[in-house]
Design an enzyme around this catalytic site. Structure first.
Site, PDB file in Angstrom:
ATOM      1  N   THR A  69       0.790  -1.222   0.056  1.00 24.01           N
ATOM      2  CA  THR A  69       0.122  -0.061  -0.060  1.00 24.01           C
ATOM      3  C   THR A  69       0.796   1.243  -0.124  1.00 24.01           C
ATOM      4  O   THR A  69       1.930   1.202   0.265  1.00 24.01           O
ATOM      5  CB  THR A  69      -0.847   0.150   1.108  1.00 24.01           C
ATOM      6  N   CYS A  70       0.355   2.507  -0.505  1.00 23.58           N
ATOM      7  CA  CYS A  70       0.802   3.608  -0.266  1.00 23.58           C
ATOM      8  C   CYS A  70       0.951   4.170   0.959  1.00 23.58           C
ATOM      9  O   CYS A  70       0.529   5.555   1.338  1.00 23.58           O
ATOM     10  CB  CYS A  70      -0.021   4.399  -1.165  1.00 23.58           C
ATOM     11  N   ASP A  71       1.235   3.392   1.935  1.00 23.66           N
ATOM     12  CA  ASP A  71       1.199   3.865   3.445  1.00 23.66           C
ATOM     13  C   ASP A  71       2.399   3.472   3.989  1.00 23.66           C
ATOM     14  O   ASP A  71       2.825   2.444   3.915  1.00 23.66           O
ATOM     15  CB  ASP A  71       0.150   3.119   4.345  1.00 23.66           C
ATOM     16  N   ASN A 103      -6.479   1.399   0.091  1.00 23.95           N
ATOM     17  CA  ASN A 103      -5.827   1.538  -1.329  1.00 23.95           C
ATOM     18  C   ASN A 103      -6.298   0.739  -2.340  1.00 23.95           C
ATOM     19  O   ASN A 103      -5.849   0.513  -3.241  1.00 23.95           O
ATOM     20  CB  ASN A 103      -4.303   1.103  -1.159  1.00 23.95           C
TER      21      ASN A 103
END
Lengths: 377, 377
Positions: free
Chosen positions: B324-326, B367
């Site tokens: 994910t973009c985390d 996401n």
């Protein structure tokens, strides 16, 4: 913020169980404020913050573009009315077959931060534009930023050169100064790096055109944060300082700053108790916790404002916890939370600024609890 | 463990995307081992660990009872074939209307740890049996145990007295020594407290009948853990020491110990890259991470065994992260993970001992990624 529309919705609909209510008027206001503060930047809303279809379609109408993290998010943005040229695939970690699917859907803009990712994009999305994400230190941000995304600025020039060599369009540079960034000056150092990459690429015959300023724009939780204008001014000053009169196209990727304060989470007090008769501190248990949407209380990072019907009466600190049988499901303990002493079982509790990173973080069904319900009004 | 059945299933079905595969034969073996090690204890499987219907129905057939955390879990246990007398509502934090629903479904056994909860149970489930959870320190446990559940042992006598006064049946005491408890002696101190509560209640004219020994039985991740027999013996010795020849009925609530090693999570390497050419350490990104089911890597608490097709070749440490973009979606960084140097994009990776606390922890769609798929074979 608890707008009149949110209060009326809750009073009229009286939804059972915890739920998030998002006011579209606030989203619209945030979009306008960001657009006004950074008039020369294109806004790419970070879909991951809250992908509710009503939010995406509102933003599509307002002219927003979309930053997506997966093929599913690309599809959501398209379903909301965005044309593919208004969508970037901003995740630096993509399966090659997902890049191919996005390319089929018309997506022509991809994030990379490594040679390996460039090769995937070159194979699966020939001729597409790529921007290289660089590392920043995230100083001043309230949500932890790791070294997960981005490469050292010195490597970015080689990554972009590799893209160019493989027939891609080396389009620009991106970075992220950290979520809930409370220092408008935080963009300066990254912009200095970006300008240097622009110069180094120019020396190699590549003309970069875009700087992706990322997200990080904060929402107001308990502490005041600078207004959008302050960010716009600081970023403009830095662009001027580092790019002179050749300021590139810029894009921003607000997520939290767009929807954070538009949402209110309605919860209920399930239990108020003490661990022993002599304990100083109460435990207040809500029907929503870390696994029901409030994951950003991890390490007590994000401290939400909480309103109750008893506000204005005497308060005392309490430990605040969620309803699951998991001992990690505690929201605030290291730094207890002040709530009215008269707060009691069954009371409604409104958790403000929960429009971002709540519904999608919620677990599928941990402990049998339903994921967080959501209403966009 | 990667059983032949799991390996065959993956080879034949070749499921797309990350998924958990649980082998029912291993669950059966774990049930038998626990039953054999603690022959006098009733087993209440902790549904929250993995509520897959196939697992619940297998355990119901084997004679297991069920520890539930919500009305939804009560319903799942009933749907799997358990009669209500084999189900306890083990969450100490319950809405009064949920107690009423459970009581309507026939549930007669409830956990409490406060006066306030006793009053709810007395109103919503009149005459039911309650057991009071007491605090323990969780020493020796690998998954953090907070003070969230339980009251001081000295208060438990008053809580049970309150229940008795309100017409409930003060039935016993429960505690939890902490999840993934690697010290079989950990139950001793809590049993000493329980015996004292039994004596104090007897002095007030209440005869308690049951000690709920909780869960905590470990699964074998990377380090060896004592066998079920060692726990059985240590617990029996403690019961003898503290209760003499009046050993009460006991129940245990295994979750992780029942299903942990029965599950294997199949994942794929999405990217292997470095942050700079001079970096010593690789980043390996998988298609599953903290928000896709591996939440127990929080603070790197649980360290899963990972198998690849390249095992046996030279290894080097890497940072392991999710897709994910985390930036918080990093599995192992503080203590990097040794994986084969030849590991490459597209490789299958098998994460062992993921049968517990994975599918239900997974986010709804963070996401845009689907929650973790699951197959029980």
């Amino acid at each position: 913020m608890i707008t009149d529309r949110i209060r009326s919705f809750l009073d009229e609909r009286r939804p059972e169980g915890p739920c998030l209510v998002v006011d579209r008027d606030v989203v619209r206001r945030n979009y306008d404020a960001l657009h006004h503060a950074l008039p020369d930047s294109r806004i790419f809303y970070a879909v991951k913050a809250n992908p509710a279809p009503e939010i995406l379609s509102l933003l599509a109408e307002l002219g927003s573009s979309f930053d997506t993290a997966s093929v599913a998010e690309v599809q959501m943005a398209i379903a909301a009315g965005a044309t593919p040229d208004r969508i970037s695939f901003g995740n630096t970690i993509k399966k090659e077959r997902d890049i191919a699917r996005a390319f089929e859907l018309g997506i022509g803009l991809y994030a990379v931060d490594s040679f390996e990712e460039v090769e995937k994009v070159a194979r699966a999305a020939p001729g597409a534009r790529v921007f290289c994400r660089i590392l920043t230190d995230g100083e001043g941000a309230e949500w932890p930023l790791s070294r997960k995304f981005g490469c050292e600025p010195s490597m970015a020039v080689d990554v972009l050169t590799h893209a160019h060599t493989l027939g891609l369009k080396a389009h620009g540079v991106s970075f992220h100064v950290g979520s809930q960034q409370t220092n408008p000056g935080a963009w300066d150092r990254a912009l200095a790096s970006a300008a240097e990459i622009f110069r180094d690429c120019a020396e190699r015959g590549m003309t970069l055109g875009m700087v992706n300023l990322g997200g990080g724009f904060p929402t107001r939780y308990l502490k005041d944060v600078p207004a959008a204008e302050a960010y716009g001014q600081a970023i403009f000053d830095s662009l001027r300082a580092h790019f002179g009169n050749r300021i590139p196209e810029t894009i921003i990727e607000p997520g939290r700053g767009m929807v954070g304060d538009a949402g209110v989470l309605k919860a209920e007090v399930v239990l108020v108790s003490k661990k022993s008769p002599t304990d100083e501190i109460r435990w207040v248990y809500l029907d929503v916790g870390k696994f029901g949407g409030l994951a950003e209380t991890m390490d007590e990072a994000i401290r939400y404002p909480i309103r109750t019907e008893r506000d204005g009466t005497e308060t005392a600190p309490c430990v605040l916890a969620g309803p699951t049988c998991d001992s990690a499901d505690v929201l605030y303990e290291k730094k207890p939370y002040d709530l009215p002493i008269s707060l009691t079982i069954g009371d409604e509790v409104l958790i403000e600024c929960t429009g971002a990173y709540t519904t999608t973080y919620a677990s599928v069904a941990f402990n049998g609890f339903e994921p967080l319900a959501s209403y966009v009004i």
